[in-house]
Design a protein around this motif. Structure first.
Motif, PDB file in Angstrom:
ATOM      1  N   TYR A  80      40.600  42.699  47.837  1.00  0.00           N
ATOM      2  CA  TYR A  80      40.305  44.006  47.250  1.00  0.00           C
ATOM      3  C   TYR A  80      41.585  44.676  46.742  1.00  0.00           C
ATOM      4  CZ  TYR A  80      38.562  48.766  46.761  1.00  0.00           C
ATOM      5  OH  TYR A  80      38.228  49.997  46.274  1.00  0.00           O
ATOM      6  N   ILE A  81      42.623  44.665  47.548  1.00  0.00           N
ATOM      7  CA  ILE A  81      43.891  45.305  47.164  1.00  0.00           C
ATOM      8  C   ILE A  81      44.502  44.605  45.960  1.00  0.00           C
ATOM      9  CG2 ILE A  81      46.265  45.741  47.923  1.00  0.00           C
ATOM     10  CD1 ILE A  81      44.981  46.234  50.760  1.00  0.00           C
ATOM     11  N   LEU A  82      44.470  43.289  45.945  1.00  0.00           N
ATOM     12  CA  LEU A  82      45.029  42.566  44.802  1.00  0.00           C
ATOM     13  C   LEU A  82      44.236  42.865  43.533  1.00  0.00           C
ATOM     14  CD1 LEU A  82      45.988  39.164  46.451  1.00  0.00           C
ATOM     15  CD2 LEU A  82      47.519  41.003  45.698  1.00  0.00           C
ATOM     16  N   LYS A  83      42.917  42.984  43.660  1.00  0.00           N
ATOM     17  CA  LYS A  83      42.113  43.338  42.480  1.00  0.00           C
ATOM     18  C   LYS A  83      42.440  44.752  42.011  1.00  0.00           C
ATOM     19  CE  LYS A  83      38.261  40.231  42.769  1.00  0.00           C
ATOM     20  NZ  LYS A  83      36.952  40.081  42.180  1.00  0.00           N
ATOM     21  N   CYS A  84      42.683  45.657  42.946  1.00  0.00           N
ATOM     22  CA  CYS A  84      43.079  47.024  42.571  1.00  0.00           C
ATOM     23  C   CYS A  84      44.418  47.004  41.834  1.00  0.00           C
ATOM     24  CB  CYS A  84      43.191  47.915  43.802  1.00  0.00           C
ATOM     25  SG  CYS A  84      41.619  48.399  44.515  1.00  0.00           S
ATOM     26  N   GLN A  85      45.326  46.166  42.275  1.00  0.00           N
ATOM     27  CA  GLN A  85      46.651  46.064  41.642  1.00  0.00           C
ATOM     28  C   GLN A  85      46.552  45.564  40.206  1.00  0.00           C
ATOM     29  OE1 GLN A  85      48.704  48.017  43.630  1.00  0.00           O
ATOM     30  NE2 GLN A  85      50.190  46.631  42.799  1.00  0.00           N
ATOM     31  N   THR A  86      45.646  44.623  39.984  1.00  0.00           N
ATOM     32  CA  THR A  86      45.523  44.053  38.642  1.00  0.00           C
ATOM     33  C   THR A  86      44.546  44.843  37.777  1.00  0.00           C
ATOM     34  OG1 THR A  86      43.755  42.544  39.326  1.00  0.00           O
ATOM     35  CG2 THR A  86      46.019  41.719  39.472  1.00  0.00           C
ATOM     36  N   GLY A  87      43.827  45.792  38.395  1.00  0.00           N
ATOM     37  CA  GLY A  87      42.865  46.584  37.650  1.00  0.00           C
ATOM     38  C   GLY A  87      41.537  45.894  37.433  1.00  0.00           C
ATOM     39  N   ASP A  88      41.317  44.752  38.079  1.00  0.00           N
ATOM     40  CA  ASP A  88      40.080  43.988  37.924  1.00  0.00           C
ATOM     41  C   ASP A  88      39.079  44.412  38.995  1.00  0.00           C
ATOM     42  OD1 ASP A  88      38.098  42.164  37.360  1.00  0.00           O
ATOM     43  OD2 ASP A  88      39.140  40.473  38.272  1.00  0.00           O
ATOM     44  N   MET A  89      38.417  45.526  38.787  1.00  0.00           N
ATOM     45  CA  MET A  89      37.446  46.026  39.757  1.00  0.00           C
ATOM     46  C   MET A  89      36.021  45.844  39.244  1.00  0.00           C
ATOM     47  SD  MET A  89      39.312  46.749  42.201  1.00  0.00           S
ATOM     48  CE  MET A  89      37.994  47.323  43.215  1.00  0.00           C
ATOM     49  N   THR A  90      35.819  44.872  38.370  1.00  0.00           N
ATOM     50  CA  THR A  90      34.501  44.676  37.780  1.00  0.00           C
ATOM     51  C   THR A  90      33.520  44.060  38.753  1.00  0.00           C
ATOM     52  OG1 THR A  90      35.232  42.545  36.890  1.00  0.00           O
ATOM     53  CG2 THR A  90      35.396  44.487  35.450  1.00  0.00           C
ATOM     54  N   GLN A  91      34.020  43.330  39.762  1.00  0.00           N
ATOM     55  CA  GLN A  91      33.114  42.753  40.729  1.00  0.00           C
ATOM     56  C   GLN A  91      33.735  42.777  42.101  1.00  0.00           C
ATOM     57  OE1 GLN A  91      32.958  38.317  40.417  1.00  0.00           O
ATOM     58  NE2 GLN A  91      33.753  38.740  38.384  1.00  0.00           N
ATOM     59  N   SER A  92      32.901  42.733  43.137  1.00  0.00           N
ATOM     60  CA  SER A  92      33.376  42.739  44.504  1.00  0.00           C
ATOM     61  C   SER A  92      34.076  41.439  44.825  1.00  0.00           C
ATOM     62  CB  SER A  92      32.191  42.917  45.476  1.00  0.00           C
ATOM     63  OG  SER A  92      31.561  44.133  45.238  1.00  0.00           O
ATOM     64  N   PRO A  93      35.049  41.481  45.790  1.00  0.00           N
ATOM     65  CA  PRO A  93      35.683  40.225  46.210  1.00  0.00           C
ATOM     66  C   PRO A  93      34.648  39.295  46.799  1.00  0.00           C
ATOM     67  CG  PRO A  93      36.840  42.143  47.117  1.00  0.00           C
ATOM     68  CD  PRO A  93      35.584  42.633  46.457  1.00  0.00           C
ATOM     69  N   SER A  94      34.815  38.006  46.603  1.00  0.00           N
ATOM     70  CA  SER A  94      33.845  37.042  47.136  1.00  0.00           C
ATOM     71  C   SER A  94      34.196  36.634  48.535  1.00  0.00           C
ATOM     72  CB  SER A  94      33.796  35.821  46.246  1.00  0.00           C
ATOM     73  OG  SER A  94      35.092  35.329  46.016  1.00  0.00           O
TER      74      SER A  94
END
Length: 94
Positions: A80-94
């Motif tokens: 989740y944190i890495l997705k927030c860093q990259t701005g990729d919040m289009t889908q939940s972490p798997s």
């Protein structure tokens, strides 16, 4: 935070870290004064939070965990944190 960036110790400051070299760990709490002795290569470390004292750091970690759970329904903090860093919040972490 400027002192942290320049390697100067700050009394009773604890950091919540996401380390590239510890993929099996979600997050890590470390006293700031130990950061540069334990991790000389701080380029592979993302500081997720900072707190005054260990108890406050644990409370902050709980807040982060609750935020991730509310947002995703799970506790995959690292993803989740890495997705927030990259701005990729289009889908939940798997």
């Amino acid at each position: 935070m400027r002192s942290v960036q320049h390697g100067k110790p700050v009394r009773d400051l604890y950091l919540i870290l996401l380390r590239e070299d510890q993929e099996h760990n979600q997050l890590e709490i470390m006293k700031q004064s130990f950061l540069y002795t334990i991790l000389p290569d701080t380029d592979s470390v993302l500081v997720v939070g900072a707190a005054s004292g260990r108890l406050e750091a644990m409370d902050l970690l709980l807040e982060i965990t609750n935020e991730v759970y509310r947002a995703t329904g799970g506790a995959l903090l690292r993803e989740y944190i890495l997705k927030c860093q990259t701005g990729d919040m289009t889908q939940s972490p798997s």
